[in-house]
Design an enzyme around this catalytic site. Structure first.
Site, PDB file in Angstrom:
ATOM      1  N   LYS A 167      41.427  60.112  -1.346  1.00 21.76           N
ATOM      2  CA  LYS A 167      42.786  60.690  -0.964  1.00 21.76           C
ATOM      3  C   LYS A 167      42.959  61.166   0.395  1.00 21.76           C
ATOM      4  CE  LYS A 167      45.034  64.430  -0.661  1.00 21.76           C
ATOM      5  NZ  LYS A 167      46.081  64.147   0.342  1.00 21.76           N
ATOM      6  N   GLY A 198      48.600  60.412  -1.204  1.00 19.39           N
ATOM      7  CA  GLY A 198      49.610  61.265  -1.689  1.00 19.39           C
ATOM      8  C   GLY A 198      49.288  62.936  -1.421  1.00 19.39           C
ATOM      9  N   GLY A 218      48.064  66.704  -1.936  1.00 19.51           N
ATOM     10  CA  GLY A 218      46.827  67.500  -2.142  1.00 19.51           C
ATOM     11  C   GLY A 218      47.221  68.090  -3.620  1.00 19.51           C
ATOM     12  N   VAL A 240      47.506  64.265  -6.191  1.00 16.10           N
ATOM     13  CA  VAL A 240      46.734  63.281  -6.267  1.00 16.10           C
ATOM     14  C   VAL A 240      45.471  63.967  -6.165  1.00 16.10           C
ATOM     15  CG1 VAL A 240      45.412  61.462  -5.287  1.00 16.10           C
ATOM     16  CG2 VAL A 240      48.131  61.598  -5.084  1.00 16.10           C
ATOM     17  N   GLY A 241      45.051  64.900  -5.158  1.00 15.23           N
ATOM     18  CA  GLY A 241      44.182  65.940  -4.962  1.00 15.23           C
ATOM     19  C   GLY A 241      43.679  66.630  -6.241  1.00 15.23           C
ATOM     20  N   GLU A 261      33.108  70.560   3.346  1.00 15.92           N
ATOM     21  CA  GLU A 261      32.989  70.520   4.938  1.00 15.92           C
ATOM     22  C   GLU A 261      34.412  71.469   5.198  1.00 15.92           C
ATOM     23  OE1 GLU A 261      30.421  70.182   6.442  1.00 15.92           O
ATOM     24  OE2 GLU A 261      29.437  68.729   5.318  1.00 15.92           O
ATOM     25  N   CYS A 268      36.782  70.964  13.531  1.00 15.95           N
ATOM     26  CA  CYS A 268      36.141  72.203  12.788  1.00 15.95           C
ATOM     27  C   CYS A 268      35.009  72.878  13.586  1.00 15.95           C
ATOM     28  CB  CYS A 268      35.781  71.832  11.229  1.00 15.95           C
ATOM     29  SG  CYS A 268      34.731  70.516  11.497  1.00 15.95           S
ATOM     30  N   GLU A 313      40.386  80.762  12.047  1.00 20.74           N
ATOM     31  CA  GLU A 313      40.429  79.417  12.647  1.00 20.74           C
ATOM     32  C   GLU A 313      41.889  78.845  12.908  1.00 20.74           C
ATOM     33  OE1 GLU A 313      40.053  76.133  10.056  1.00 20.74           O
ATOM     34  OE2 GLU A 313      38.562  75.051  11.233  1.00 20.74           O
TER      35      GLU A 313
HETATM   36  P1  NDP Z   1      44.178  71.565   3.931  1.00 22.48           P
HETATM   37  O1  NDP Z   1      42.846  71.806   3.729  1.00 22.48           O
HETATM   38  O2  NDP Z   1      45.288  72.009   3.014  1.00 22.48           O
HETATM   39  O3  NDP Z   1      44.291  69.755   3.771  1.00 22.48           O
HETATM   40  C1  NDP Z   1      43.071  69.069   3.593  1.00 22.48           C
HETATM   41  C2  NDP Z   1      43.366  67.845   2.695  1.00 22.48           C
HETATM   42  O4  NDP Z   1      43.233  68.375   1.292  1.00 22.48           O
HETATM   43  C3  NDP Z   1      44.484  67.241   2.634  1.00 22.48           C
HETATM   44  O5  NDP Z   1      44.348  65.864   2.182  1.00 22.48           O
HETATM   45  C4  NDP Z   1      45.202  67.764   1.750  1.00 22.48           C
HETATM   46  O6  NDP Z   1      46.372  67.168   1.127  1.00 22.48           O
HETATM   47  C5  NDP Z   1      44.048  68.238   0.533  1.00 22.48           C
HETATM   48  N1  NDP Z   1      44.745  69.047  -0.441  1.00 22.48           N
HETATM   49  C6  NDP Z   1      45.524  70.074  -0.236  1.00 22.48           C
HETATM   50  N2  NDP Z   1      45.889  70.937  -1.461  1.00 22.48           N
HETATM   51  C7  NDP Z   1      44.855  70.475  -2.193  1.00 22.48           C
HETATM   52  C8  NDP Z   1      44.429  70.707  -3.583  1.00 22.48           C
HETATM   53  N3  NDP Z   1      45.140  71.444  -4.272  1.00 22.48           N
HETATM   54  N4  NDP Z   1      43.648  69.867  -4.185  1.00 22.48           N
HETATM   55  C9  NDP Z   1      42.960  68.706  -3.712  1.00 22.48           C
HETATM   56  N5  NDP Z   1      43.188  68.506  -2.283  1.00 22.48           N
HETATM   57  C10 NDP Z   1      44.134  69.266  -1.726  1.00 22.48           C
HETATM   58  O7  NDP Z   1      44.665  71.503   5.479  1.00 22.48           O
HETATM   59  P2  NDP Z   1      45.852  71.822   5.996  1.00 22.48           P
HETATM   60  O8  NDP Z   1      46.252  70.326   6.515  1.00 22.48           O
HETATM   61  O9  NDP Z   1      46.952  72.623   5.280  1.00 22.48           O
HETATM   62  O10 NDP Z   1      45.516  72.728   7.536  1.00 22.48           O
HETATM   63  C11 NDP Z   1      45.724  73.876   7.497  1.00 22.48           C
HETATM   64  C12 NDP Z   1      44.639  74.687   8.131  1.00 22.48           C
HETATM   65  O11 NDP Z   1      43.489  74.134   7.643  1.00 22.48           O
HETATM   66  C13 NDP Z   1      44.373  74.123   9.715  1.00 22.48           C
HETATM   67  O12 NDP Z   1      45.266  74.780  10.356  1.00 22.48           O
HETATM   68  C14 NDP Z   1      43.117  74.373  10.039  1.00 22.48           C
HETATM   69  O13 NDP Z   1      42.767  75.732  10.218  1.00 22.48           O
HETATM   70  C15 NDP Z   1      42.409  74.200   8.728  1.00 22.48           C
HETATM   71  N6  NDP Z   1      41.851  72.715   8.622  1.00 22.48           N
HETATM   72  C16 NDP Z   1      40.505  72.536   8.810  1.00 22.48           C
HETATM   73  C17 NDP Z   1      39.924  71.386   8.855  1.00 22.48           C
HETATM   74  C18 NDP Z   1      38.491  71.064   9.234  1.00 22.48           C
HETATM   75  O14 NDP Z   1      38.087  69.899   9.440  1.00 22.48           O
HETATM   76  N7  NDP Z   1      37.469  71.977   8.909  1.00 22.48           N
HETATM   77  C19 NDP Z   1      40.852  70.105   8.765  1.00 22.48           C
HETATM   78  C20 NDP Z   1      42.020  70.177   8.545  1.00 22.48           C
HETATM   79  C21 NDP Z   1      42.521  71.669   8.404  1.00 22.48           C
HETATM   80  P3  NDP Z   1      47.872  67.340   1.743  1.00 22.48           P
HETATM   81  O15 NDP Z   1      47.819  66.883   2.908  1.00 22.48           O
HETATM   82  O16 NDP Z   1      48.743  66.828   0.810  1.00 22.48           O
HETATM   83  O17 NDP Z   1      48.267  68.943   1.619  1.00 22.48           O
END
Ligand code: NDP
Length: 477
Positions: A169, A200, A202, A205-206, A244, A278, A383
């Protein structure tokens, strides 16, 4: 206009059963690129069923067969590196000079996994037992938007090496990159169901992947908040998790360092991937009596960094991925000012002189550096995920270590010093998964992952592969 309406399930591109459409936006201009139809729970269940069926046979494949599949995946993606790189520019905002490198890094993940698999010992003697490392089962791969292709290739490649099948996903914000990637990987001709992709939300689908009893493991990269939600949900069915998560990595410059090298390195580490990384070194720790010198050279160096048109060869920082991320980073810059930090360079709003003019509608942030940051400020603790660097000062090595460890995160740290014994002594006291001394580059043979709230588990190498396997001890064999 792009219009993506399919998922990849059981070796085929199938029409989404979901109805919701998500607008894909070019972050350089905030103009609409097209739409992706988001998958629903039924699509997710179809993908899980396909992965479950494929697992029966795939889990019994030999090391040689898996090595061959990994090579085919590498070859297939390498042939499409150019369109993948272009999609990263258009959809994520990667500068054109960096996107081919990011595409190559993604492709190379299959080779790194091959290496780990070649050397891996699946049957070991422990005590009087024979211990067999068996594939866990269907693995859910959930990826964020900041390095979508890289994470998919790494996690899916490792699953394949272990004999696991996957349901992936990706972030819906990476739907174009995902489409290019999946079309390429389809060409590798893996057995149907070995990998499946459902784009889809989070929370749809997540969440279904987290809940479903036929998923044995989740490998997730993303925010710590979402990681916690997944971990809580996964425990009901005792899924194994590799998480991660976020970071707030310290970069310690010691007084014996070569500052002419350490400062440019600090900027590079802080602003890598447009600051959306990250492992970005976003807390710069410098000796108190060298602060003025550091401020001066950082200000000078950052003001040379080009932010703007991703298509220009000399651009180092592109736009942030979304308007939401832009606003979030603006909020942090505002909080730094309000909490009393000194603005060395950058600040609120867009950079000056963006060209062409359409870029003024994009998500470009001024690379920002704060000094006189104290440990309790939000810009020292949270972060930010944008090009914002916080400078803190220390008087002794002990204080530098204490500040570096004063974080809920523990993903990465950086040290610059000319004294290797001193640097290693400090490294041994940092509560982080990785330390890079004097710019030592990423190493895919070594484990990657976090202490504390930066995650659970490790990726890469033998430790990364073990996380997709379950040890079974056979006594009296
Ligand atoms: P998220 O952690 O929300 O998203 C990462 C993935 O998780 C996406 O595919 C998301 O789907 C999915 N997801 C969201 N909610 C759920 C759930 N309940 N169950 C399963 N999967 C889920 O990151 P954001 O995009 O909201 O970013 C917010 C902040 O997070 C950033 O500003 C940054 O600080 C941090 N971040 C850190 C990352 C890293 O590499 N450490 C990477 C990305 C973000 P969907 O896209 O539909 O929300």
């Amino acid at each position: 206009m792009v219009n993506i309406t399919t998922h990849y399930i059981n070796g085929q591109f199938v029409e989404s059963k979901g109805q919701e459409k998500f607008g894909l936006i070019n972050p350089s201009s905030n103009q609409l690129l097209g739409h992706v139809t988001l998958g629903n729970v039924e699509d997710t269940q179809d993908a899980i069923a396909a992965a479950k069926a494929a697992f029966k046979t795939f889990s019994t494949t030999t090391r040689e067969e898996r090595l061959d599949w990994l090579q085919r995946l590498y070859d297939a993606l390498k042939a499409r590196a150019q369109p993948l790189s272009e999609a990263m520019v258009e959809e994520f905002g990667a500068p054109v000079k960096k996107s081919p490198i990011a595409a190559a890094f993604s492709t190379d993940e299959f080779l790194h996994v091959k290496k780990a698999l070649s050397n891996f010992n699946f049957v070991r003697e422990m005590g009087n037992a024979k211990v067999i490392f068996e594939p866990l089962g269907v693995t859910a791969v959930i990826t964020p938007w900041n390095s979508n292709a890289l994470f998919i290739c790494r996690k899916m490649g490792t699953a394949i090496a272990a004999g696991c099948t996957t349901v992936i996903k990706p972030s819906e914000m990476s739907a174009i990159q995902t489409q290019v990637l999946v079309e390429a990987l389809h060409e590798a001709g893996l057995p149907p169901g070995v990998f499946n992709v459902v784009v889809g939300r989070g929370d749809v689908v997540g969440a279904e992947l987290t809940r479903h009893p036929d998923v044995a493991k989740i490998s997730f990269t993303g925010s710590t908040a979402t990681g916690k939600t997944i971990a809580k949900g996964a425990v009901d069915t005792m899924k194994r998790v590799t998480l991660e998560l976020g970071g707030k990595s310290a970069n310690i410059i010691l007084d014996d360092a070569d500052f002419a090298k350490a400062i440019p390195l600090a900027i590079m580490n802080a602003f890598l991937n447009n600051g959306e990384a990250c492992n970005a070194g976003t807390r710069l720790l410098v000796p108190e009596d060298r602060l003025d010198e550091v401020k001066k050279s950082i200000k000078h160096a950052v003001e040379q960094v080009k932010v703007g048109n991703c298509l220009d060869e000399d651009t180092f920082i592109g736009p942030l991925v979304s308007r939401k991320q832009y606003e979030r980073v603006q909020g942090y810059i505002k909080s730094g000012v309000e909490e009393g930090a000194e603005l060395v360079t950058g600040g609120l709003g867009h950079p000056q002189g963006l060209s062409p003019k359409s870029l003024e509608e994009g998500n470009f942030v001024r690379p920002t550096v704060f000094a006189n940051v104290t440990r309790n400020m939000r810009i020292a603790q949270e972060e930010i995920f944008g090009p914002v660097l916080s400078i803190l000062t220390y008087k002794t090595d002990e204080e530098a270590i204490e500040i570096a460890n004063d974080s809920i995160y523990g993903l990465y740290a950086y040290i610059s010093s000319s004294d290797m014994e001193r640097a290693n002594r400090i490294a041994s006291q940092l509560q982080v998964g990785r330390v890079s001394i004097n710019g030592a580059p990423h190493d895919t043979g070594a484990p990657f992952g976090g202490f504390k709230q930066s995650g659970i588990g490790r990726e890469y190498g033998e430790i990364g592969l073990e996380a997709y396997l379950e040890p079974k001890a056979i006594l009296g064999s």
